[in-house]
Design a protein around this motif. Sequence first.
Motif, PDB file in Angstrom:
ATOM      1  N   ALA A 249       0.971  -1.027   0.066  1.00 31.37           N
ATOM      2  CA  ALA A 249      -0.083  -0.237   0.039  1.00 31.37           C
ATOM      3  C   ALA A 249       0.768   1.341  -0.024  1.00 31.37           C
ATOM      4  CB  ALA A 249      -0.971   0.178   1.358  1.00 31.37           C
ATOM      5  N   ASP A 250       2.034   1.339   0.412  1.00 30.63           N
ATOM      6  CA  ASP A 250       2.657   2.550   0.482  1.00 30.63           C
ATOM      7  C   ASP A 250       4.137   2.671  -0.338  1.00 30.63           C
ATOM      8  OD1 ASP A 250       4.604   1.677   3.371  1.00 30.63           O
ATOM      9  OD2 ASP A 250       4.045   0.309   1.647  1.00 30.63           O
ATOM     10  N   LYS A 251       4.241   1.653  -1.282  1.00 30.11           N
ATOM     11  CA  LYS A 251       5.272   1.763  -2.074  1.00 30.11           C
ATOM     12  C   LYS A 251       4.782   1.277  -3.669  1.00 30.11           C
ATOM     13  CE  LYS A 251       8.506  -1.352  -0.468  1.00 30.11           C
ATOM     14  NZ  LYS A 251       9.271  -1.152   0.661  1.00 30.11           N
ATOM     15  N   VAL A 252       5.384   1.876  -4.670  1.00 35.20           N
ATOM     16  CA  VAL A 252       5.160   1.437  -5.904  1.00 35.20           C
ATOM     17  C   VAL A 252       6.586   0.841  -6.379  1.00 35.20           C
ATOM     18  CG1 VAL A 252       4.432   2.172  -8.250  1.00 35.20           C
ATOM     19  CG2 VAL A 252       3.744   3.304  -6.395  1.00 35.20           C
ATOM     20  N   ASP A 253       6.211  -0.606  -7.065  1.00 39.58           N
ATOM     21  CA  ASP A 253       7.228  -1.279  -7.694  1.00 39.58           C
ATOM     22  C   ASP A 253       8.131  -0.277  -8.559  1.00 39.58           C
ATOM     23  OD1 ASP A 253       5.411  -3.987  -7.864  1.00 39.58           O
ATOM     24  OD2 ASP A 253       6.534  -3.160  -6.100  1.00 39.58           O
ATOM     25  N   ARG A 254       9.249  -0.680  -8.821  1.00 34.84           N
ATOM     26  CA  ARG A 254      10.394   0.234  -9.848  1.00 34.84           C
ATOM     27  C   ARG A 254       9.581  -0.217 -11.205  1.00 34.84           C
ATOM     28  NH1 ARG A 254      15.839   1.230  -8.505  1.00 34.84           N
ATOM     29  NH2 ARG A 254      15.477   0.264  -6.413  1.00 34.84           N
ATOM     30  N   GLY A 255       9.483   0.934 -11.832  1.00 30.05           N
ATOM     31  CA  GLY A 255       8.731   0.645 -13.193  1.00 30.05           C
ATOM     32  C   GLY A 255       7.316   0.500 -13.206  1.00 30.05           C
ATOM     33  N   GLY A 256       6.768   0.367 -11.743  1.00 30.26           N
ATOM     34  CA  GLY A 256       5.116   0.370 -11.949  1.00 30.26           C
ATOM     35  C   GLY A 256       4.762   1.701 -12.155  1.00 30.26           C
ATOM     36  N   LEU A 257       5.231   2.831 -11.827  1.00 34.41           N
ATOM     37  CA  LEU A 257       4.902   4.230 -12.272  1.00 34.41           C
ATOM     38  C   LEU A 257       4.770   4.359 -13.786  1.00 34.41           C
ATOM     39  CD1 LEU A 257       6.479   6.822  -9.872  1.00 34.41           C
ATOM     40  CD2 LEU A 257       4.237   5.950 -10.070  1.00 34.41           C
ATOM     41  N   ASP A 258       5.626   3.517 -14.366  1.00 30.07           N
ATOM     42  CA  ASP A 258       5.462   3.494 -15.794  1.00 30.07           C
ATOM     43  C   ASP A 258       4.241   2.871 -16.318  1.00 30.07           C
ATOM     44  OD1 ASP A 258       9.188   3.335 -16.076  1.00 30.07           O
ATOM     45  OD2 ASP A 258       7.515   5.234 -16.047  1.00 30.07           O
ATOM     46  N   LYS A 259       3.822   1.971 -15.539  1.00 24.50           N
ATOM     47  CA  LYS A 259       2.792   1.175 -16.139  1.00 24.50           C
ATOM     48  C   LYS A 259       1.465   1.720 -15.515  1.00 24.50           C
ATOM     49  CE  LYS A 259       5.183  -3.094 -15.915  1.00 24.50           C
ATOM     50  NZ  LYS A 259       5.201  -3.768 -14.428  1.00 24.50           N
ATOM     51  N   MET A 260       1.545   2.953 -14.911  1.00 27.80           N
ATOM     52  CA  MET A 260       0.212   3.431 -14.546  1.00 27.80           C
ATOM     53  C   MET A 260      -0.701   3.884 -15.505  1.00 27.80           C
ATOM     54  SD  MET A 260      -0.173   6.446 -11.505  1.00 27.80           S
ATOM     55  CE  MET A 260       0.844   7.559 -12.659  1.00 27.80           C
ATOM     56  N   ASN A 261      -1.962   3.627 -15.368  1.00 26.09           N
ATOM     57  CA  ASN A 261      -2.937   3.939 -16.256  1.00 26.09           C
ATOM     58  C   ASN A 261      -4.102   4.595 -15.809  1.00 26.09           C
ATOM     59  OD1 ASN A 261      -4.482   3.601 -18.727  1.00 26.09           O
ATOM     60  ND2 ASN A 261      -5.030   1.487 -18.054  1.00 26.09           N
ATOM     61  N   LEU A 262      -4.754   5.680 -16.524  1.00 24.97           N
ATOM     62  CA  LEU A 262      -5.807   6.150 -15.893  1.00 24.97           C
ATOM     63  C   LEU A 262      -7.109   5.919 -16.605  1.00 24.97           C
ATOM     64  CD1 LEU A 262      -4.095   9.685 -15.886  1.00 24.97           C
ATOM     65  CD2 LEU A 262      -4.453   8.382 -13.834  1.00 24.97           C
ATOM     66  N   VAL A 263      -7.839   5.725 -16.114  1.00 22.95           N
ATOM     67  CA  VAL A 263      -9.281   5.480 -16.594  1.00 22.95           C
ATOM     68  C   VAL A 263     -10.343   6.677 -16.262  1.00 22.95           C
ATOM     69  CG1 VAL A 263     -11.015   3.687 -17.010  1.00 22.95           C
ATOM     70  CG2 VAL A 263      -9.146   3.034 -16.227  1.00 22.95           C
ATOM     71  N   GLU A 264     -11.193   7.172 -17.079  1.00 22.44           N
ATOM     72  CA  GLU A 264     -11.841   8.232 -16.878  1.00 22.44           C
ATOM     73  C   GLU A 264     -13.258   7.806 -16.137  1.00 22.44           C
ATOM     74  OE1 GLU A 264     -12.288  11.095 -19.609  1.00 22.44           O
ATOM     75  OE2 GLU A 264     -13.473  12.384 -18.457  1.00 22.44           O
ATOM     76  N   VAL A 265     -13.700   8.203 -15.038  1.00 23.15           N
ATOM     77  CA  VAL A 265     -14.818   8.087 -14.169  1.00 23.15           C
ATOM     78  C   VAL A 265     -15.688   8.901 -14.546  1.00 23.15           C
ATOM     79  CG1 VAL A 265     -15.671   7.903 -11.836  1.00 23.15           C
ATOM     80  CG2 VAL A 265     -12.990   7.127 -12.463  1.00 23.15           C
ATOM     81  N   GLY A 266     -15.345  10.285 -14.966  1.00 28.12           N
ATOM     82  CA  GLY A 266     -16.527  11.139 -14.994  1.00 28.12           C
ATOM     83  C   GLY A 266     -16.758  11.984 -13.719  1.00 28.12           C
ATOM     84  N   PRO A 267     -17.709  12.915 -13.550  1.00 31.24           N
ATOM     85  CA  PRO A 267     -18.151  13.545 -14.546  1.00 31.24           C
ATOM     86  C   PRO A 267     -17.328  14.564 -15.498  1.00 31.24           C
ATOM     87  CG  PRO A 267     -19.003  14.749 -12.971  1.00 31.24           C
ATOM     88  CD  PRO A 267     -17.945  13.578 -12.410  1.00 31.24           C
TER      89      PRO A 267
END
Lengths: 297, 253
Positions: B189-207
């Motif tokens: 919960a408190d850290k992202v793996d190396r390279g995890g930040l690059d695999k980050m993906n955003l999905v639009e929720v709206g509104p």
Amino acid sequence: MGILKKELVLSNKDAVNDDGEENPEVDISESESESEDEDVKLTERSKTSIYNRDGLLDKLGDISWPKDVDWRHKLSLDINQEQEVDVNDDLARELAFYTQALEGTRQAFVKFQSMQLPFLRPSDYYAEMVKTDSHMVKVKGRLLAEKRKIEEAEERRKARESKKIAKEVQAQKLKERAKQKKEEIESVKKWRKQRQRNGFEKDDQMGLTFEDGKTFEKSTKKRPGVGPADRSGGKANRVGWKGKKGGAGGKKGRDFKDSKFGFGGRKGMKKQNTAETTNDIKSFNKSNLSENKKRKR
Amino acid sequence: MENKVEEKESDSTAFRNKEKVLVTCSRRINYRYRHLMMNVVLLLPHCKKDNKVESKESKGATLNELVELKGSSSCLFFECRKQKDLYLWMAKCPNGPSVKFLVNAVHTMEELKLTGNHLKGSRPLLTFSTNFDKDPHWKLLKEMIEQIFGTPKDQRKCKPYHDHVFVFSIVDDHIWFRNYQISVPHNEADKVDRGGLDKMNLVEVGPRFCLNPIKIFGGSFGGPTLYENPFYVSPNQVKDFFHLLKLFLEASD
């Protein structure tokens, strides 16, 4: 004040109309001018509208939080937008927003990580979400339907192309077969001529063998349930071939119809011994009471 | 009513964000705009939804009283005119500035094309484009948005973890709003793996909506006008223009 503004604008347009030409651009972008003594006049596009810089900055000072508030309260990030985005280009605009969000999240996560705060939701954390499960099911359904449509379109396209190719290949094959046939016939003719020339020698020496070395072979393709002398095209053994419509059809045959509509009438209810029929004397025809029934008519 | 219990060199732990937003609308509001308002209520756990507000004459006074009654420190008022035009009032009460926006390009969360989802009540990350710092009126708006749309840290209904991000961006002198869900592959919960930040993906929720600032007032729902948008054209003017254009074209035939 608002109504006055509109009248002004409208009358302007009317005057222009009378002249016979319309100049829409000027009218549309016009916004009313109103200046007060202490305000700073800002001229943009040769119009004046209120822009009280000092007032704005004062208010800003009033409402803003103290400068040294921990970032964790604000959670706000400023992202630089490099290039100018054209508003009307939807894709570019949305892309710009997306990159802004992505960049912002990256920076925020780096900060969180350095502060060693939990910020990512564990997979076993279940809580109420902003969209209900039923809504998400609909979303999923729609996504799947779209995927299916795309796949079907792909398949159809592939089928169409493979049909084309198959047709070509088929044509090719037929041509080859025809050629083969021709060649074989030619070779037989040649052989015959040779034999003729050589004066019909013994039959044992067949100077010519057939090209692939095979003699006539029975075709190994199997057709289940069909004998070699079958002329029905293989449809004789088809299941369900029992007259017109099988058992259910038979029930709707003559008997049924007769009993429903024909002179037989309904099966039951033909004659009944009820009170009405007992007292019914209509069938006793008075005219033939005194007649001699035995007389042939 | 922010409770700033601090001295000059304040310890940031003494600052408590007690922001409470009152969300209301006018009567005869369109279904789409009503849904937008409901979406906004979902996004802000520190808000309180109130009943529809009546007439427009005494609008300023009534709303101020209402806000004070509910003990809120700011207000989002969705005003719908002619069932077609939506105006959003954003005000800091009791004596803070207020802004009137014209709202365009509304897409609610119910649209199936917006597929993301996030925790209800988790604190959002707010991102602003840097052109908010260019002019004083944008700076003021940025501060107001930050305070109204940012969930207070220890708010009762807020949930931990940060799984969505708001985007406020100025394009063509309009403020565009987007809300994305953050999905990044992670184990802890408190850290992202190396390279995890690059695999980050955003999905639009709206509104989704777009705000066109009309005027900024010094007081809450009234007061001296501090800023007027020179590029603003009211929807009525647009309608009139097209109407006259139509007449002109008909006349010239």
